[in-house]
Design a protein around this motif. Sequence first.
Motif, PDB file in Angstrom:
ATOM      1  N   LEU A 146     -48.736 -63.500   0.572  1.00 59.75           N
ATOM      2  CA  LEU A 146     -47.989 -64.122   1.658  1.00 59.75           C
ATOM      3  C   LEU A 146     -46.504 -63.820   1.532  1.00 59.75           C
ATOM      4  CD1 LEU A 146     -49.766 -67.566   1.976  1.00 59.75           C
ATOM      5  CD2 LEU A 146     -49.728 -65.716   3.644  1.00 59.75           C
ATOM      6  N   ARG A 147     -45.959 -63.309   2.606  1.00 60.36           N
ATOM      7  CA  ARG A 147     -44.524 -63.040   2.690  1.00 60.36           C
ATOM      8  C   ARG A 147     -43.962 -63.934   3.786  1.00 60.36           C
ATOM      9  NH1 ARG A 147     -47.179 -58.352   1.847  1.00 60.36           N
ATOM     10  NH2 ARG A 147     -46.655 -57.243  -0.050  1.00 60.36           N
ATOM     11  N   LEU A 148     -43.301 -64.971   3.376  1.00 60.44           N
ATOM     12  CA  LEU A 148     -42.810 -65.974   4.316  1.00 60.44           C
ATOM     13  C   LEU A 148     -41.347 -65.744   4.631  1.00 60.44           C
ATOM     14  CD1 LEU A 148     -44.499 -68.978   2.517  1.00 60.44           C
ATOM     15  CD2 LEU A 148     -45.321 -67.808   4.545  1.00 60.44           C
ATOM     16  N   ASP A 149     -40.981 -65.988   5.879  1.00 63.78           N
ATOM     17  CA  ASP A 149     -39.582 -65.856   6.272  1.00 63.78           C
ATOM     18  C   ASP A 149     -38.697 -66.792   5.467  1.00 63.78           C
ATOM     19  OD1 ASP A 149     -40.386 -63.983   8.107  1.00 63.78           O
ATOM     20  OD2 ASP A 149     -40.224 -65.315   9.849  1.00 63.78           O
ATOM     21  N   ALA A 150     -39.212 -67.958   5.104  1.00 62.61           N
ATOM     22  CA  ALA A 150     -38.424 -68.929   4.344  1.00 62.61           C
ATOM     23  C   ALA A 150     -38.011 -68.375   2.979  1.00 62.61           C
ATOM     24  CB  ALA A 150     -39.199 -70.228   4.164  1.00 62.61           C
ATOM     25  N   PRO A 209     -37.646 -69.476  13.833  1.00 58.73           N
ATOM     26  CA  PRO A 209     -36.633 -69.026  12.868  1.00 58.73           C
ATOM     27  C   PRO A 209     -36.099 -70.234  12.095  1.00 58.73           C
ATOM     28  CG  PRO A 209     -36.211 -68.115  15.052  1.00 58.73           C
ATOM     29  CD  PRO A 209     -37.308 -69.136  15.206  1.00 58.73           C
ATOM     30  N   GLY A 210     -35.958 -70.070  10.818  1.00 55.35           N
ATOM     31  CA  GLY A 210     -35.430 -71.146   9.983  1.00 55.35           C
ATOM     32  C   GLY A 210     -36.453 -72.189   9.586  1.00 55.35           C
ATOM     33  N   ALA A 211     -37.725 -71.967   9.906  1.00 53.40           N
ATOM     34  CA  ALA A 211     -38.767 -72.935   9.524  1.00 53.40           C
ATOM     35  C   ALA A 211     -38.861 -73.013   8.000  1.00 53.40           C
ATOM     36  CB  ALA A 211     -40.112 -72.528  10.120  1.00 53.40           C
ATOM     37  N   SER A 212     -39.203 -74.179   7.510  1.00 58.85           N
ATOM     38  CA  SER A 212     -39.358 -74.359   6.064  1.00 58.85           C
ATOM     39  C   SER A 212     -40.604 -73.636   5.584  1.00 58.85           C
ATOM     40  CB  SER A 212     -39.469 -75.845   5.724  1.00 58.85           C
ATOM     41  OG  SER A 212     -40.724 -76.351   6.158  1.00 58.85           O
ATOM     42  N   LEU A 213     -40.677 -73.447   4.285  1.00 62.92           N
ATOM     43  CA  LEU A 213     -41.840 -72.815   3.669  1.00 62.92           C
ATOM     44  C   LEU A 213     -43.108 -73.579   4.020  1.00 62.92           C
ATOM     45  CD1 LEU A 213     -42.036 -71.339   0.158  1.00 62.92           C
ATOM     46  CD2 LEU A 213     -43.723 -73.003   0.841  1.00 62.92           C
ATOM     47  N   ALA A 214     -43.088 -74.887   3.891  1.00 63.03           N
ATOM     48  CA  ALA A 214     -44.281 -75.702   4.179  1.00 63.03           C
ATOM     49  C   ALA A 214     -44.673 -75.619   5.651  1.00 63.03           C
ATOM     50  CB  ALA A 214     -44.051 -77.153   3.767  1.00 63.03           C
ATOM     51  N   ASP A 215     -43.688 -75.573   6.547  1.00 59.60           N
ATOM     52  CA  ASP A 215     -44.006 -75.491   7.968  1.00 59.60           C
ATOM     53  C   ASP A 215     -44.582 -74.131   8.337  1.00 59.60           C
ATOM     54  OD1 ASP A 215     -43.251 -78.102   8.304  1.00 59.60           O
ATOM     55  OD2 ASP A 215     -41.316 -77.648   9.213  1.00 59.60           O
ATOM     56  N   GLU A 216     -44.080 -73.069   7.728  1.00 65.42           N
ATOM     57  CA  GLU A 216     -44.674 -71.751   7.951  1.00 65.42           C
ATOM     58  C   GLU A 216     -46.113 -71.727   7.443  1.00 65.42           C
ATOM     59  OE1 GLU A 216     -42.185 -67.915   7.766  1.00 65.42           O
ATOM     60  OE2 GLU A 216     -41.335 -69.232   6.219  1.00 65.42           O
ATOM     61  N   LEU A 217     -46.333 -72.306   6.272  1.00 65.22           N
ATOM     62  CA  LEU A 217     -47.696 -72.362   5.731  1.00 65.22           C
ATOM     63  C   LEU A 217     -48.609 -73.200   6.624  1.00 65.22           C
ATOM     64  CD1 LEU A 217     -47.087 -72.701   1.885  1.00 65.22           C
ATOM     65  CD2 LEU A 217     -47.947 -70.708   3.134  1.00 65.22           C
ATOM     66  N   ALA A 218     -48.077 -74.276   7.187  1.00 64.67           N
ATOM     67  CA  ALA A 218     -48.875 -75.115   8.091  1.00 64.67           C
ATOM     68  C   ALA A 218     -49.341 -74.296   9.291  1.00 64.67           C
ATOM     69  CB  ALA A 218     -48.064 -76.328   8.544  1.00 64.67           C
ATOM     70  N   ALA A 219     -48.457 -73.493   9.865  1.00 66.83           N
ATOM     71  CA  ALA A 219     -48.831 -72.656  11.012  1.00 66.83           C
ATOM     72  C   ALA A 219     -49.854 -71.605  10.589  1.00 66.83           C
ATOM     73  CB  ALA A 219     -47.589 -72.008  11.613  1.00 66.83           C
ATOM     74  N   PHE A 220     -49.650 -70.999   9.439  1.00 65.94           N
ATOM     75  CA  PHE A 220     -50.573 -69.977   8.925  1.00 65.94           C
ATOM     76  C   PHE A 220     -51.972 -70.563   8.723  1.00 65.94           C
ATOM     77  CE2 PHE A 220     -52.246 -67.773   5.040  1.00 65.94           C
ATOM     78  CZ  PHE A 220     -52.518 -66.554   5.639  1.00 65.94           C
ATOM     79  N   VAL A 221     -52.035 -71.721   8.100  1.00 63.09           N
ATOM     80  CA  VAL A 221     -53.307 -72.398   7.863  1.00 63.09           C
ATOM     81  C   VAL A 221     -53.962 -72.770   9.195  1.00 63.09           C
ATOM     82  CG1 VAL A 221     -54.271 -74.590   7.044  1.00 63.09           C
ATOM     83  CG2 VAL A 221     -52.803 -73.238   5.544  1.00 63.09           C
ATOM     84  N   ALA A 222     -53.187 -73.303  10.123  1.00 68.04           N
ATOM     85  CA  ALA A 222     -53.733 -73.726  11.406  1.00 68.04           C
ATOM     86  C   ALA A 222     -54.364 -72.565  12.164  1.00 68.04           C
ATOM     87  CB  ALA A 222     -52.644 -74.380  12.251  1.00 68.04           C
ATOM     88  N   VAL A 223     -53.695 -71.426  12.182  1.00 70.83           N
ATOM     89  CA  VAL A 223     -54.259 -70.257  12.862  1.00 70.83           C
ATOM     90  C   VAL A 223     -55.584 -69.869  12.200  1.00 70.83           C
ATOM     91  CG1 VAL A 223     -53.910 -67.790  13.342  1.00 70.83           C
ATOM     92  CG2 VAL A 223     -52.058 -69.420  13.770  1.00 70.83           C
ATOM     93  N   GLY A 224     -55.632 -69.940  10.875  1.00 80.25           N
ATOM     94  CA  GLY A 224     -56.874 -69.655  10.164  1.00 80.25           C
ATOM     95  C   GLY A 224     -57.979 -70.641  10.483  1.00 80.25           C
ATOM     96  N   LEU A 225     -57.640 -71.919  10.564  1.00 77.25           N
ATOM     97  CA  LEU A 225     -58.644 -72.939  10.867  1.00 77.25           C
ATOM     98  C   LEU A 225     -59.116 -72.838  12.316  1.00 77.25           C
ATOM     99  CD1 LEU A 225     -57.214 -75.991   8.885  1.00 77.25           C
ATOM    100  CD2 LEU A 225     -59.003 -74.381   8.189  1.00 77.25           C
TER     101      LEU A 225
END
Length: 196
Positions: A48-52, A119-135
């Motif tokens: 995982l390469r996160l913008d955060a 832009p500027g989303a936190s690490l946890a918020d980016e992960l939340a979006a990533f997980v949600a798309v997967g679910l």
Amino acid sequence: MRIPMADYVAGATFASDLVNTSPTVRADTGDALPDPAALTGLLAGHDLRLDALADGGAPTDDDLHAVRLLRREVRGVVETETVEQAVAGSGVLVARAGLAPVLDRAAGGGWQWYVPTEPGASLADELAAFVAVGLFGAVRTLGHERFRACAGPDCRGVFVDTSRAGRRRYCLPDLCGNRVNVANHRARRLRAGVAR
């Protein structure tokens, strides 16, 4: 971060692995995310390469705390009783940082749907979006019946079974599956010894 919608397996697999880092699941070994370095390892293990973290930074103690809270939310979605609850819970997660889907060219030249993050989303918020798309993808492609509790005795793990056959039974096959196999082997040996 641009999350490809077609690759739901990556997000669903990360969701399962994240949830199963919990000390609730790992009662004998404790939290598998004890510090930011462990979080770095988990992210690297999933490539995982996160913008955060784009500037080469590492997760902080605050990031770790936020990801541990996210872990609880994700578990709640995976444990839902109905598909509607899973979809609603995933919707809450994606709304933390996900923007409207966009259609863009993929590296190979074809078209691909992506969910970009704010832009500027936190690490946890980016992960939340990533997980949600997967679910979301797992629900659409595989069905809610693939959101499961571990079949291991005394295990409280949950996971999304993204395997082709859909027969996965354990949250951590190498750990829970092995424990069951060892217990079954010992029971057979004991029965064989008693039968002699």
